[in-house]
Scaffold this motif. Structure first.
Motif, mmCIF file in Angstrom:
data_model
loop_
_atom_site.group_PDB
_atom_site.id
_atom_site.type_symbol
_atom_site.label_atom_id
_atom_site.label_comp_id
_atom_site.label_asym_id
_atom_site.label_seq_id
_atom_site.Cartn_x
_atom_site.Cartn_y
_atom_site.Cartn_z
ATOM 1 N N MET A 1 39.324 46.519 44.697
ATOM 2 C CA MET A 1 38.658 45.665 43.718
ATOM 3 C C MET A 1 39.674 45.243 42.667
ATOM 4 S SD MET A 1 34.980 47.544 43.166
ATOM 5 C CE MET A 1 34.783 46.732 41.617
ATOM 6 N N GLN A 2 39.497 44.047 42.193
ATOM 7 C CA GLN A 2 40.367 43.520 41.149
ATOM 8 C C GLN A 2 40.203 44.349 39.875
ATOM 9 O OE1 GLN A 2 39.317 39.555 39.941
ATOM 10 N NE2 GLN A 2 41.413 38.898 40.200
ATOM 11 N N GLY A 3 41.284 44.538 39.161
ATOM 12 C CA GLY A 3 41.247 45.290 37.915
ATOM 13 C C GLY A 3 40.726 44.454 36.764
ATOM 14 N N GLN A 4 40.857 44.971 35.558
ATOM 15 C CA GLN A 4 40.330 44.304 34.371
ATOM 16 C C GLN A 4 41.071 43.020 34.020
ATOM 17 O OE1 GLN A 4 40.387 47.308 31.365
ATOM 18 N NE2 GLN A 4 38.544 48.297 32.132
ATOM 19 N N GLY A 5 42.352 42.966 34.335
ATOM 20 C CA GLY A 5 43.126 41.797 33.960
ATOM 21 C C GLY A 5 42.896 40.583 34.851
ATOM 22 N N GLY A 6 42.504 40.816 36.089
ATOM 23 C CA GLY A 6 42.271 39.702 37.010
ATOM 24 C C GLY A 6 43.554 38.999 37.412
ATOM 25 N N TRP A 7 44.676 39.737 37.479
ATOM 26 C CA TRP A 7 45.966 39.120 37.770
ATOM 27 C C TRP A 7 46.290 39.100 39.257
ATOM 28 C CZ3 TRP A 7 47.113 36.682 33.628
ATOM 29 C CH2 TRP A 7 46.829 37.217 32.380
ATOM 30 N N ILE A 8 45.588 39.910 40.051
ATOM 31 C CA ILE A 8 45.899 40.031 41.468
ATOM 32 C C ILE A 8 44.605 40.046 42.272
ATOM 33 C CG2 ILE A 8 46.980 41.468 43.251
ATOM 34 C CD1 ILE A 8 48.783 42.654 41.130
ATOM 35 N N GLY A 9 44.605 39.348 43.417
ATOM 36 C CA GLY A 9 43.475 39.372 44.342
ATOM 37 C C GLY A 9 43.862 40.121 45.601
ATOM 38 N N TYR A 10 42.908 40.857 46.164
ATOM 39 C CA TYR A 10 43.197 41.703 47.313
ATOM 40 C C TYR A 10 42.355 41.309 48.515
ATOM 41 C CZ TYR A 10 45.191 44.433 43.561
ATOM 42 O OH TYR A 10 45.924 44.810 42.479
ATOM 43 N N GLY A 11 42.920 41.523 49.689
ATOM 44 C CA GLY A 11 42.201 41.324 50.933
ATOM 45 C C GLY A 11 41.653 42.647 51.416
ATOM 46 N N SER A 12 41.361 42.695 52.698
ATOM 47 C CA SER A 12 40.875 43.937 53.287
ATOM 48 C C SER A 12 41.520 44.120 54.649
ATOM 49 C CB SER A 12 39.348 43.917 53.410
ATOM 50 O OG SER A 12 38.943 42.859 54.254
ATOM 51 N N VAL A 13 41.439 45.337 55.154
ATOM 52 C CA VAL A 13 42.009 45.656 56.456
ATOM 53 C C VAL A 13 41.059 46.626 57.154
ATOM 54 C CG1 VAL A 13 43.441 47.526 55.540
ATOM 55 C CG2 VAL A 13 44.076 46.425 57.655
ATOM 56 N N SER A 14 40.857 46.417 58.445
ATOM 57 C CA SER A 14 40.021 47.308 59.236
ATOM 58 C C SER A 14 40.926 48.271 59.983
ATOM 59 C CB SER A 14 39.178 46.491 60.214
ATOM 60 O OG SER A 14 38.348 47.334 60.971
ATOM 61 N N ALA A 15 40.563 49.557 59.956
ATOM 62 C CA ALA A 15 41.409 50.559 60.613
ATOM 63 C C ALA A 15 40.566 51.745 61.065
ATOM 64 C CB ALA A 15 42.504 51.033 59.663
ATOM 65 N N VAL A 16 41.076 52.436 62.070
ATOM 66 C CA VAL A 16 40.446 53.648 62.578
ATOM 67 C C VAL A 16 41.103 54.841 61.892
ATOM 68 C CG1 VAL A 16 40.092 55.087 64.622
ATOM 69 C CG2 VAL A 16 39.911 52.595 64.802
ATOM 70 N N VAL A 17 40.286 55.788 61.444
ATOM 71 C CA VAL A 17 40.785 57.023 60.854
ATOM 72 C C VAL A 17 40.557 58.137 61.872
ATOM 73 C CG1 VAL A 17 40.457 58.708 59.003
ATOM 74 C CG2 VAL A 17 40.355 56.267 58.498
ATOM 75 N N SER A 18 41.651 58.750 62.308
ATOM 76 C CA SER A 18 41.568 59.841 63.286
ATOM 77 C C SER A 18 42.863 60.650 63.218
ATOM 78 C CB SER A 18 41.371 59.282 64.693
ATOM 79 O OG SER A 18 42.534 58.609 65.125
ATOM 80 N N ASP A 19 42.943 61.685 64.036
ATOM 81 C CA ASP A 19 44.152 62.521 64.078
ATOM 82 C C ASP A 19 45.408 61.709 64.370
ATOM 83 O OD1 ASP A 19 42.808 64.896 63.520
ATOM 84 O OD2 ASP A 19 42.462 65.348 65.637
ATOM 85 N N ALA A 20 45.277 60.666 65.174
ATOM 86 C CA ALA A 20 46.439 59.870 65.587
ATOM 87 C C ALA A 20 47.100 59.140 64.417
ATOM 88 C CB ALA A 20 46.034 58.861 66.657
ATOM 89 N N GLN A 21 46.375 58.892 63.322
ATOM 90 C CA GLN A 21 46.928 58.149 62.186
ATOM 91 C C GLN A 21 47.495 59.051 61.092
ATOM 92 O OE1 GLN A 21 43.845 57.096 63.580
ATOM 93 N NE2 GLN A 21 45.075 55.641 64.722
ATOM 94 N N VAL A 22 47.367 60.344 61.223
ATOM 95 C CA VAL A 22 47.858 61.260 60.188
ATOM 96 C C VAL A 22 49.383 61.329 60.258
ATOM 97 C CG1 VAL A 22 47.822 63.636 59.337
ATOM 98 C CG2 VAL A 22 45.728 62.606 60.248
ATOM 99 N N ASP A 23 50.038 61.091 59.108
ATOM 100 C CA ASP A 23 51.504 61.103 59.081
ATOM 101 C C ASP A 23 52.032 62.524 58.856
ATOM 102 O OD1 ASP A 23 51.286 61.662 56.337
ATOM 103 O OD2 ASP A 23 51.770 59.619 55.730
#
Length: 149
Positions: free
Chosen positions: A112-134
């Motif tokens: 979510m955008q912060g209080q200043g409104g200086w940056i806009g963000y997108g989104s990303v879809s991802a799977v969370v599982s053992d395979a993604q743990v670094d």
């Protein structure tokens, strides 16, 4: 520019709605003591994953340090609709940010955008599982910056 502003306002409204719904669900569980004890037992059986949030710059650089105008990072389970929010009262946050643990599944990660409104963000879809743990024990997610002033 007007379209961008309208999209940001709509996204913020929908995000606030998702967050407020998840808060109501938590209140319902707390008002039912017997259901709460069942949830607690199930929570102990469910493996959770630690999430580390970073940003992806417009040029494609992965950012895990610095301060950015981020109100909150959100992970929304695509199956249940449950949102996990790092809300820290809005405004500038330092990277990386962390979330203590979410169950395995497919999520839409966003910011979510912060209080200043200086940056806009997108989104990303991802799977969370053992395979993604670094090697450090985290699932690291980079939220794309879509615009900045």
């Amino acid at each position: 520019m007007k379209n961008v502003i309208l999209k940001v306002i709509a996204f913020t409204g929908l995000s606030a709605l998702a967050v407020s719904c998840s808060s109501n669900d938590e209140l319902l569980v707390e008002s039912q003591p017997s259901a709460q004890s069942v949830v607690s037992k199930d929570a102990l059986k469910t493996k959770t994953y630690k999430i580390r949030y970073g940003l992806l710059s417009k040029s494609g650089t992965k950012l895990l340090s610095g301060n950015y105008d981020v109100g909150s990072f959100i992970a929304t389970d695509t199956t249940t609709g449950v949102a996990y929010d790092t809300y820290y009262s809005g405004g500038f946050q330092s990277l990386p940010q962390y979330y203590g643990g979410i169950p395995a599944g497919t999520y839409v990660f966003s910011a979510m955008q912060g209080q200043g409104g200086w940056i806009g963000y997108g989104s990303v879809s991802a799977v969370v599982s053992d395979a993604q743990v670094d090697a450090n024990g985290y699932v690291t997610v980079y939220i794309p910056i879509t615009w900045e002033e």
